[in-house]
Design a protein around this motif. Structure first.
Motif, PDB file in Angstrom:
ATOM      1  N   ALA A 191     -10.730 -12.167   7.931  1.00 27.62           N
ATOM      2  CA  ALA A 191      -9.943 -11.710   6.778  1.00 27.62           C
ATOM      3  C   ALA A 191     -10.839 -11.140   5.690  1.00 27.62           C
ATOM      4  CB  ALA A 191      -9.111 -12.865   6.224  1.00 27.62           C
ATOM      5  N   TRP A 192     -11.970 -11.808   5.426  1.00 26.73           N
ATOM      6  CA  TRP A 192     -12.861 -11.331   4.370  1.00 26.73           C
ATOM      7  C   TRP A 192     -13.528 -10.022   4.743  1.00 26.73           C
ATOM      8  CZ3 TRP A 192     -12.325 -12.724  -0.345  1.00 26.73           C
ATOM      9  CH2 TRP A 192     -11.836 -13.982  -0.645  1.00 26.73           C
ATOM     10  N   LYS A 193     -13.746  -9.780   6.029  1.00 30.24           N
ATOM     11  CA  LYS A 193     -14.341  -8.521   6.457  1.00 30.24           C
ATOM     12  C   LYS A 193     -13.335  -7.385   6.383  1.00 30.24           C
ATOM     13  CE  LYS A 193     -17.621 -10.629   9.631  1.00 30.24           C
ATOM     14  NZ  LYS A 193     -17.954 -10.851  11.033  1.00 30.24           N
ATOM     15  N   VAL A 194     -12.082  -7.668   6.690  1.00 29.89           N
ATOM     16  CA  VAL A 194     -11.048  -6.639   6.743  1.00 29.89           C
ATOM     17  C   VAL A 194     -10.532  -6.292   5.359  1.00 29.89           C
ATOM     18  CG1 VAL A 194      -8.715  -6.130   7.563  1.00 29.89           C
ATOM     19  CG2 VAL A 194     -10.333  -7.245   9.084  1.00 29.89           C
ATOM     20  N   CYS A 195     -10.164  -7.277   4.573  1.00 31.98           N
ATOM     21  CA  CYS A 195      -9.457  -7.036   3.319  1.00 31.98           C
ATOM     22  C   CYS A 195     -10.221  -6.211   2.290  1.00 31.98           C
ATOM     23  CB  CYS A 195      -8.980  -8.354   2.722  1.00 31.98           C
ATOM     24  SG  CYS A 195      -7.671  -9.104   3.719  1.00 31.98           S
ATOM     25  N   PRO A 196     -11.511  -6.433   2.042  1.00 30.03           N
ATOM     26  CA  PRO A 196     -12.180  -5.586   1.051  1.00 30.03           C
ATOM     27  C   PRO A 196     -12.141  -4.108   1.419  1.00 30.03           C
ATOM     28  CG  PRO A 196     -13.489  -7.525   1.455  1.00 30.03           C
ATOM     29  CD  PRO A 196     -12.380  -7.522   2.476  1.00 30.03           C
ATOM     30  N   THR A 197     -12.273  -3.790   2.700  1.00 25.67           N
ATOM     31  CA  THR A 197     -12.196  -2.400   3.135  1.00 25.67           C
ATOM     32  C   THR A 197     -10.811  -1.837   2.857  1.00 25.67           C
ATOM     33  OG1 THR A 197     -13.818  -2.833   4.843  1.00 25.67           O
ATOM     34  CG2 THR A 197     -12.485  -0.862   5.112  1.00 25.67           C
ATOM     35  N   LEU A 198      -9.785  -2.620   3.150  1.00 24.22           N
ATOM     36  CA  LEU A 198      -8.418  -2.166   2.904  1.00 24.22           C
ATOM     37  C   LEU A 198      -8.182  -1.945   1.420  1.00 24.22           C
ATOM     38  CD1 LEU A 198      -6.348  -4.487   5.267  1.00 24.22           C
ATOM     39  CD2 LEU A 198      -7.073  -2.144   5.681  1.00 24.22           C
ATOM     40  N   LEU A 199      -8.703  -2.856   0.603  1.00 24.10           N
ATOM     41  CA  LEU A 199      -8.483  -2.743  -0.836  1.00 24.10           C
ATOM     42  C   LEU A 199      -9.172  -1.524  -1.429  1.00 24.10           C
ATOM     43  CD1 LEU A 199      -8.791  -6.479  -1.885  1.00 24.10           C
ATOM     44  CD2 LEU A 199      -6.713  -5.107  -1.729  1.00 24.10           C
ATOM     45  N   VAL A 200     -10.346  -1.205  -0.937  1.00 23.66           N
ATOM     46  CA  VAL A 200     -11.106  -0.088  -1.488  1.00 23.66           C
ATOM     47  C   VAL A 200     -10.583   1.253  -0.981  1.00 23.66           C
ATOM     48  CG1 VAL A 200     -13.378   1.016  -1.529  1.00 23.66           C
ATOM     49  CG2 VAL A 200     -13.191  -1.444  -1.851  1.00 23.66           C
ATOM     50  N   ASN A 201     -10.294   1.323   0.309  1.00 25.41           N
ATOM     51  CA  ASN A 201     -10.001   2.618   0.921  1.00 25.41           C
ATOM     52  C   ASN A 201      -8.546   2.860   1.283  1.00 25.41           C
ATOM     53  OD1 ASN A 201     -12.792   3.285   0.968  1.00 25.41           O
ATOM     54  ND2 ASN A 201     -13.026   1.998   2.764  1.00 25.41           N
ATOM     55  N   GLY A 202      -7.724   1.842   1.297  1.00 24.82           N
ATOM     56  CA  GLY A 202      -6.394   2.010   1.851  1.00 24.82           C
ATOM     57  C   GLY A 202      -5.240   1.954   0.885  1.00 24.82           C
ATOM     58  N   ILE A 203      -5.526   1.811  -0.398  1.00 27.85           N
ATOM     59  CA  ILE A 203      -4.461   1.609  -1.380  1.00 27.85           C
ATOM     60  C   ILE A 203      -4.485   2.719  -2.418  1.00 27.85           C
ATOM     61  CG2 ILE A 203      -3.604   0.068  -3.188  1.00 27.85           C
ATOM     62  CD1 ILE A 203      -4.920  -2.215  -1.625  1.00 27.85           C
ATOM     63  N   ARG A 204      -3.296   3.133  -2.805  1.00 28.39           N
ATOM     64  CA  ARG A 204      -3.176   4.087  -3.913  1.00 28.39           C
ATOM     65  C   ARG A 204      -1.963   3.693  -4.737  1.00 28.39           C
ATOM     66  NH1 ARG A 204       0.519   8.498  -2.308  1.00 28.39           N
ATOM     67  NH2 ARG A 204       1.157   8.029  -0.191  1.00 28.39           N
ATOM     68  N   VAL A 205      -1.925   4.163  -5.951  1.00 27.99           N
ATOM     69  CA  VAL A 205      -0.757   3.983  -6.815  1.00 27.99           C
ATOM     70  C   VAL A 205      -0.140   5.347  -7.002  1.00 27.99           C
ATOM     71  CG1 VAL A 205       0.061   3.263  -9.087  1.00 27.99           C
ATOM     72  CG2 VAL A 205      -1.797   1.999  -7.974  1.00 27.99           C
ATOM     73  N   GLU A 206       1.155   5.431  -6.718  1.00 29.14           N
ATOM     74  CA  GLU A 206       1.867   6.703  -6.812  1.00 29.14           C
ATOM     75  C   GLU A 206       2.993   6.578  -7.831  1.00 29.14           C
ATOM     76  OE1 GLU A 206       4.583   9.432  -3.856  1.00 29.14           O
ATOM     77  OE2 GLU A 206       2.883   8.346  -3.004  1.00 29.14           O
ATOM     78  N   ARG A 207       3.104   7.562  -8.677  1.00 29.27           N
ATOM     79  CA  ARG A 207       4.171   7.562  -9.689  1.00 29.27           C
ATOM     80  C   ARG A 207       5.414   8.197  -9.082  1.00 29.27           C
ATOM     81  NH1 ARG A 207       4.618   5.617 -14.509  1.00 29.27           N
ATOM     82  NH2 ARG A 207       5.926   6.614 -16.042  1.00 29.27           N
ATOM     83  N   HIS A 224       9.608   8.453  -9.900  1.00 27.20           N
ATOM     84  CA  HIS A 224      10.715   8.191 -10.829  1.00 27.20           C
ATOM     85  C   HIS A 224      10.288   7.280 -11.977  1.00 27.20           C
ATOM     86  CE1 HIS A 224      13.387  10.195  -8.070  1.00 27.20           C
ATOM     87  NE2 HIS A 224      13.038   9.357  -7.098  1.00 27.20           N
ATOM     88  N   ASN A 225       9.212   7.624 -12.634  1.00 25.17           N
ATOM     89  CA  ASN A 225       8.666   6.883 -13.769  1.00 25.17           C
ATOM     90  C   ASN A 225       8.199   5.471 -13.431  1.00 25.17           C
ATOM     91  OD1 ASN A 225       8.968   9.002 -15.596  1.00 25.17           O
ATOM     92  ND2 ASN A 225      11.102   8.454 -15.984  1.00 25.17           N
ATOM     93  N   LEU A 226       7.967   5.190 -12.153  1.00 25.76           N
ATOM     94  CA  LEU A 226       7.449   3.892 -11.736  1.00 25.76           C
ATOM     95  C   LEU A 226       6.107   4.083 -11.042  1.00 25.76           C
ATOM     96  CD1 LEU A 226      10.664   2.385 -10.100  1.00 25.76           C
ATOM     97  CD2 LEU A 226       9.744   1.846 -12.361  1.00 25.76           C
ATOM     98  N   ASN A 227       5.165   3.224 -11.341  1.00 32.10           N
ATOM     99  CA  ASN A 227       3.891   3.214 -10.618  1.00 32.10           C
ATOM    100  C   ASN A 227       4.037   2.243  -9.450  1.00 32.10           C
ATOM    101  OD1 ASN A 227       2.490   4.993 -12.329  1.00 32.10           O
ATOM    102  ND2 ASN A 227       2.174   3.345 -13.796  1.00 32.10           N
ATOM    103  N   LEU A 228       4.055   2.793  -8.234  1.00 35.54           N
ATOM    104  CA  LEU A 228       4.274   1.988  -7.046  1.00 35.54           C
ATOM    105  C   LEU A 228       3.031   1.961  -6.172  1.00 35.54           C
ATOM    106  CD1 LEU A 228       7.854   3.240  -6.097  1.00 35.54           C
ATOM    107  CD2 LEU A 228       7.216   1.235  -7.462  1.00 35.54           C
TER     108      LEU A 228
END
Length: 82
Positions: free
Chosen positions: A6-22, A24-28
């Protein structure tokens, strides 16, 4: 999932696999296209019964992120708009 995986997988996912998209006026929270593709690749391997234990742990971590994002996004959407 074993904690060491889990510790090997999750940091990579957090850094490279997530974005915030606006939307309808919501940050998702959303997956990047690359992480979405990776999830689909792992799901195909699971269907073909060729998924390794590391791949299974990665798929589990992505699934957990998806659940967390769905929850956070639902809470965000339910908040009164100002």
């Amino acid at each position: 999932m074993p904690q060491s995986v889990a510790w090997k997988v999750c940091p990579t996912l957090l850094v490279n696999g997530i974005r915030v998209e606006r939307i309808h006026n919501l940050n998702l929270f959303k997956f990047t296209p690359e992480l979405g593709d990776r999830m689909n690749e792992l799901l195909e391997k699971k269907k073909a019964d060729t998924l390794t234990s590391e791949g299974s742990a990665e798929l589990d971590a992505i699934g957990e992120l998806d659940t967390i994002f769905s929850y956070i996004n639902a809470i965000t959407a339910a908040q009164p708009q100002t």
